[in-house]
Write a protein that holds these residues in place. Structure first.
Motif, PDB file in Angstrom:
ATOM      1  N   TYR A 147       6.024   3.480 -18.170  1.00  0.00           N
ATOM      2  CA  TYR A 147       7.101   4.368 -18.611  1.00  0.00           C
ATOM      3  C   TYR A 147       6.811   4.914 -20.007  1.00  0.00           C
ATOM      4  CZ  TYR A 147      11.904   5.853 -19.759  1.00  0.00           C
ATOM      5  OH  TYR A 147      13.014   6.571 -20.131  1.00  0.00           O
ATOM      6  N   ASP A 148       6.476   4.008 -20.926  1.00  0.00           N
ATOM      7  CA  ASP A 148       6.215   4.429 -22.311  1.00  0.00           C
ATOM      8  C   ASP A 148       4.973   5.311 -22.398  1.00  0.00           C
ATOM      9  OD1 ASP A 148       8.418   2.962 -23.098  1.00  0.00           O
ATOM     10  OD2 ASP A 148       7.260   1.224 -23.753  1.00  0.00           O
ATOM     11  N   ALA A 149       3.927   4.947 -21.672  1.00  0.00           N
ATOM     12  CA  ALA A 149       2.689   5.723 -21.720  1.00  0.00           C
ATOM     13  C   ALA A 149       2.892   7.121 -21.145  1.00  0.00           C
ATOM     14  CB  ALA A 149       1.582   4.998 -20.963  1.00  0.00           C
ATOM     15  N   ALA A 150       3.666   7.229 -20.072  1.00  0.00           N
ATOM     16  CA  ALA A 150       3.940   8.549 -19.498  1.00  0.00           C
ATOM     17  C   ALA A 150       4.631   9.436 -20.529  1.00  0.00           C
ATOM     18  CB  ALA A 150       4.802   8.411 -18.250  1.00  0.00           C
ATOM     19  N   GLY A 151       5.487   8.836 -21.334  1.00  0.00           N
ATOM     20  CA  GLY A 151       6.146   9.589 -22.398  1.00  0.00           C
ATOM     21  C   GLY A 151       5.164  10.068 -23.458  1.00  0.00           C
ATOM     22  N   GLU A 152       4.200   9.221 -23.791  1.00  0.00           N
ATOM     23  CA  GLU A 152       3.187   9.599 -24.782  1.00  0.00           C
ATOM     24  C   GLU A 152       2.330  10.760 -24.275  1.00  0.00           C
ATOM     25  OE1 GLU A 152       2.955   8.616 -27.778  1.00  0.00           O
ATOM     26  OE2 GLU A 152       3.933   6.654 -27.902  1.00  0.00           O
ATOM     27  N   VAL A 153       1.938  10.692 -23.007  1.00  0.00           N
ATOM     28  CA  VAL A 153       1.114  11.765 -22.440  1.00  0.00           C
ATOM     29  C   VAL A 153       1.908  13.063 -22.382  1.00  0.00           C
ATOM     30  CG1 VAL A 153      -0.248  12.527 -20.455  1.00  0.00           C
ATOM     31  CG2 VAL A 153      -0.227  10.103 -21.092  1.00  0.00           C
ATOM     32  N   ALA A 188       0.801  -1.217   0.000  1.00  0.00           N
ATOM     33  CA  ALA A 188       0.000   0.000   0.000  1.00  0.00           C
ATOM     34  C   ALA A 188       0.837   1.270   0.000  1.00  0.00           C
ATOM     35  CB  ALA A 188      -0.934   0.006   1.211  1.00  0.00           C
ATOM     36  N   SER A 189       2.061   1.194   0.475  1.00  0.00           N
ATOM     37  CA  SER A 189       2.880   2.399   0.596  1.00  0.00           C
ATOM     38  C   SER A 189       3.323   2.898  -0.775  1.00  0.00           C
ATOM     39  CB  SER A 189       4.102   2.120   1.477  1.00  0.00           C
ATOM     40  OG  SER A 189       4.885   1.077   0.930  1.00  0.00           O
ATOM     41  N   LEU A 190       3.465   4.201  -0.885  1.00  0.00           N
ATOM     42  CA  LEU A 190       3.905   4.837  -2.117  1.00  0.00           C
ATOM     43  C   LEU A 190       5.181   5.640  -1.871  1.00  0.00           C
ATOM     44  CD1 LEU A 190       0.436   6.186  -3.369  1.00  0.00           C
ATOM     45  CD2 LEU A 190       1.734   4.286  -4.355  1.00  0.00           C
ATOM     46  N   PRO A 191       6.106   5.722  -2.844  1.00  0.00           N
ATOM     47  CA  PRO A 191       5.921   5.214  -4.203  1.00  0.00           C
ATOM     48  C   PRO A 191       6.354   3.754  -4.407  1.00  0.00           C
ATOM     49  CG  PRO A 191       7.924   6.484  -4.104  1.00  0.00           C
ATOM     50  CD  PRO A 191       7.302   6.584  -2.737  1.00  0.00           C
ATOM     51  N   GLY A 192       7.246   3.209  -3.564  1.00  0.00           N
ATOM     52  CA  GLY A 192       7.708   1.841  -3.739  1.00  0.00           C
ATOM     53  C   GLY A 192       9.189   1.784  -4.063  1.00  0.00           C
ATOM     54  N   THR A 193       9.594   0.718  -4.745  1.00  0.00           N
ATOM     55  CA  THR A 193      11.007   0.503  -5.078  1.00  0.00           C
ATOM     56  C   THR A 193      11.288   0.986  -6.493  1.00  0.00           C
ATOM     57  OG1 THR A 193      11.051  -1.466  -3.672  1.00  0.00           O
ATOM     58  CG2 THR A 193      12.814  -1.244  -5.292  1.00  0.00           C
ATOM     59  N   ARG A 194      12.412   1.669  -6.657  1.00  0.00           N
ATOM     60  CA  ARG A 194      12.782   2.171  -7.983  1.00  0.00           C
ATOM     61  C   ARG A 194      12.782   1.032  -9.000  1.00  0.00           C
ATOM     62  NH1 ARG A 194      17.841   5.941  -9.977  1.00  0.00           N
ATOM     63  NH2 ARG A 194      17.842   5.263 -12.166  1.00  0.00           N
ATOM     64  N   ALA A 195      12.110   1.285 -10.149  1.00  0.00           N
ATOM     65  CA  ALA A 195      12.057   0.261 -11.192  1.00  0.00           C
ATOM     66  C   ALA A 195      12.654   0.763 -12.505  1.00  0.00           C
ATOM     67  CB  ALA A 195      10.613  -0.184 -11.408  1.00  0.00           C
ATOM     68  N   ARG A 196      12.225   1.930 -12.955  1.00  0.00           N
ATOM     69  CA  ARG A 196      12.765   2.481 -14.209  1.00  0.00           C
ATOM     70  C   ARG A 196      12.626   3.989 -14.201  1.00  0.00           C
ATOM     71  NH1 ARG A 196      10.897   1.048 -20.480  1.00  0.00           N
ATOM     72  NH2 ARG A 196      12.593   2.196 -21.500  1.00  0.00           N
ATOM     73  N   PHE A 197      13.758   4.672 -14.235  1.00  0.00           N
ATOM     74  CA  PHE A 197      13.779   6.133 -14.265  1.00  0.00           C
ATOM     75  C   PHE A 197      14.131   6.599 -15.676  1.00  0.00           C
ATOM     76  CE2 PHE A 197      14.355   7.628  -9.589  1.00  0.00           C
ATOM     77  CZ  PHE A 197      13.286   6.839  -9.204  1.00  0.00           C
ATOM     78  N   GLU A 198      14.016   7.906 -15.898  1.00  0.00           N
ATOM     79  CA  GLU A 198      14.246   8.482 -17.216  1.00  0.00           C
ATOM     80  C   GLU A 198      15.591   8.046 -17.792  1.00  0.00           C
ATOM     81  OE1 GLU A 198      13.023  10.124 -20.491  1.00  0.00           O
ATOM     82  OE2 GLU A 198      11.798  10.334 -18.688  1.00  0.00           O
ATOM     83  N   GLY A 199      15.546   7.501 -19.002  1.00  0.00           N
ATOM     84  CA  GLY A 199      16.755   7.069 -19.688  1.00  0.00           C
ATOM     85  C   GLY A 199      17.160   5.641 -19.421  1.00  0.00           C
ATOM     86  N   ASP A 200      16.550   4.991 -18.433  1.00  0.00           N
ATOM     87  CA  ASP A 200      16.877   3.596 -18.141  1.00  0.00           C
ATOM     88  C   ASP A 200      16.328   2.687 -19.242  1.00  0.00           C
ATOM     89  OD1 ASP A 200      18.010   4.388 -15.774  1.00  0.00           O
ATOM     90  OD2 ASP A 200      16.354   3.712 -14.501  1.00  0.00           O
ATOM     91  N   ALA A 253      14.562  -0.778 -20.919  1.00  0.00           N
ATOM     92  CA  ALA A 253      13.385  -1.555 -20.556  1.00  0.00           C
ATOM     93  C   ALA A 253      13.747  -2.610 -19.523  1.00  0.00           C
ATOM     94  CB  ALA A 253      12.785  -2.215 -21.790  1.00  0.00           C
ATOM     95  N   THR A 254      12.817  -2.880 -18.627  1.00  0.00           N
ATOM     96  CA  THR A 254      13.084  -3.792 -17.513  1.00  0.00           C
ATOM     97  C   THR A 254      12.642  -5.221 -17.783  1.00  0.00           C
ATOM     98  OG1 THR A 254      10.924  -3.394 -16.490  1.00  0.00           O
ATOM     99  CG2 THR A 254      12.722  -1.871 -15.914  1.00  0.00           C
ATOM    100  N   GLY A 255      11.715  -5.399 -18.707  1.00  0.00           N
ATOM    101  CA  GLY A 255      11.128  -6.722 -18.906  1.00  0.00           C
ATOM    102  C   GLY A 255       9.860  -6.930 -18.100  1.00  0.00           C
ATOM    103  N   ASP A 256       9.615  -6.050 -17.140  1.00  0.00           N
ATOM    104  CA  ASP A 256       8.352  -6.060 -16.401  1.00  0.00           C
ATOM    105  C   ASP A 256       7.345  -5.282 -17.241  1.00  0.00           C
ATOM    106  OD1 ASP A 256       6.188  -5.238 -14.702  1.00  0.00           O
ATOM    107  OD2 ASP A 256       7.421  -5.647 -12.940  1.00  0.00           O
ATOM    108  N   ALA A 257       6.342  -5.976 -17.766  1.00  0.00           N
ATOM    109  CA  ALA A 257       5.410  -5.350 -18.704  1.00  0.00           C
ATOM    110  C   ALA A 257       4.716  -4.131 -18.109  1.00  0.00           C
ATOM    111  CB  ALA A 257       4.371  -6.369 -19.165  1.00  0.00           C
ATOM    112  N   GLU A 258       4.356  -4.207 -16.823  1.00  0.00           N
ATOM    113  CA  GLU A 258       3.655  -3.085 -16.193  1.00  0.00           C
ATOM    114  C   GLU A 258       4.567  -1.872 -16.063  1.00  0.00           C
ATOM    115  OE1 GLU A 258       0.401  -3.506 -15.638  1.00  0.00           O
ATOM    116  OE2 GLU A 258       0.701  -5.526 -16.413  1.00  0.00           O
TER     117      GLU A 258
END
Length: 346
Positions: A98-104, A74-86, A88-93
């Motif tokens: 990440y990609d959608a935030a770029g589109e917006v 429940a806690s936010l934000p959580g563990t770092r997964a992918r920051f700008e320029g990193d 792809a992680t292989g985690d689809a979510e």
């Protein structure tokens, strides 16, 4: 939808719906605390900037995305997964967020010269895998969060129109805000829907005639009878299911739903301004982010009325159309017709 599940579902579904309703209320309170409560200064994109200027200057704008893994907690934000320029992680979510935030970001930067959600280049913080079996997504005033769904009622919430929707709540917040209750709350939801589907259409290179105008397509569970959360083309038809019930959205003021639930029906009555935007786009043709989107964005920056009614908003969009295209223009006349077709005379 949650109210229907609370009434119709088995014990497990009722418990889930009640918990979601409580969490939703908490999120709305958090968002209200972060709200500016009035118009933002012009340096925060409170002043509309022409499309030509936007295209000339948008190349200098770039996002700063920060995607975290909530690890079903429940806690936010959580563990770092992918920051700008990193990479792809292989985690689809993670990678979808990440990609959608770029589109917006790109939509607002290139079409409207807006530097991120606040106009000042704020970090785009997303948390995926939020809580276990969490059937929702939200903007809490500072960041976005997405559940994975329970796999039965809902699947992943990292769908582009949903992400565009949640991020656009931030744009509303930093553009003076629309109080999240009654008609102003429904306008808040509608603006988020409009720019959510606009993001998807732009990413897919779709004209207004090519698009399906669905919000949240594909996120309903495999056994749910429906195609999406909402339809702007045909409000009230997105789903019809024994558990979720019939999509309650109206397309006309004659069908406006007076209710005390859902903050006065903010997710229900948003179907009316949603459909007005769709109809206007059908008259305009081309791309939603061109003439229609420019008018809607300009109206948000200039309305300066957090308690706006549908009538107030319709009048503001008409003013924007006149400012951009002239009194008596085709754009102005067709916009007035679109509003009249949903029962609002301007």
């Amino acid at each position: 939808m949650l109210e229907v599940m609370r009434l119709r579902g088995d014990e497990g579904v009722r418990k889930m719906a009640e918990e979601m309703l409580k969490l939703g209320e908490k999120t709305r309170e958090e968002r209200a605390e972060q709200s500016t409560g009035g118009m933002v200064p012009s340096s925060r994109s409170g002043t509309f900037i022409s499309r030509a200027l936007a295209e000339a200057t948008a190349t200098t704008l770039s996002p700063n995305r920060k995607v975290y893994d909530g690890e079903k907690k429940a806690s936010l934000p959580g563990t770092r997964a992918r920051f700008e320029g990193d990479p792809a992680t292989g985690d689809a979510e993670v990678d979808r967020a990440y990609d959608a935030a770029g589109e917006v970001f790109e939509l607002y930067a290139q079409a409207f010269n807006r530097d991120s959600l606040d106009g000042f280049g704020m970090d785009l913080v997303h948390t995926v895998h939020h809580r276990a079996n969490y059937n929702n997504a939200f903007w809490n005033g500072t960041q976005m969060a997405y559940g994975d769904g329970d796999g039965q009622l809902f699947q992943t919430f990292t769908e582009l129109s949903v992400i565009g929707h949640e991020m656009s709540h931030g744009v509303v917040q930093f553009s003076g805000g629309l109080v999240y209750e009654g008609q102003s709350g429904a306008l808040n939801e509608s603006f988020a829907d409009v720019f959510g589907v606009m993001t998807q259409q732009r990413a897919l290179g779709q004209s207004v005639y090519d698009a399906d105008w669905l919000v949240g397509k594909g996120i309903l569970g495999p056994n749910i009878n429906g195609v999406a959360l909402r339809s702007m083309k045909a409000p009230g038809t997105a789903y019809s299911d024994s558990l979720l019930g019939q999509d309650p959205q109206p397309y006309h003021m004659d069908l406006f739903v007076n209710t005390t639930s859902d903050n006065g029906g903010v997710h229900i009555n948003s179907g009316i301004p949603n459909h007005a935007f769709y109809l206007f786009c059908m008259y305009m043709g081309g791309n939603a982010w061109d003439r229609p989107g420019q008018i809607w964005y300009k109206a948000l920056q200039e309305i300066n009325n957090p308690l706006a009614t549908f009538g107030n908003w319709a009048a503001q969009t008409l003013d924007a159309a006149i400012d951009l295209h002239g009194n008596g223009s085709y754009e102005m006349l067709m916009l007035r017709r679109a509003w009249k077709l949903v029962g609002i005379d301007v």
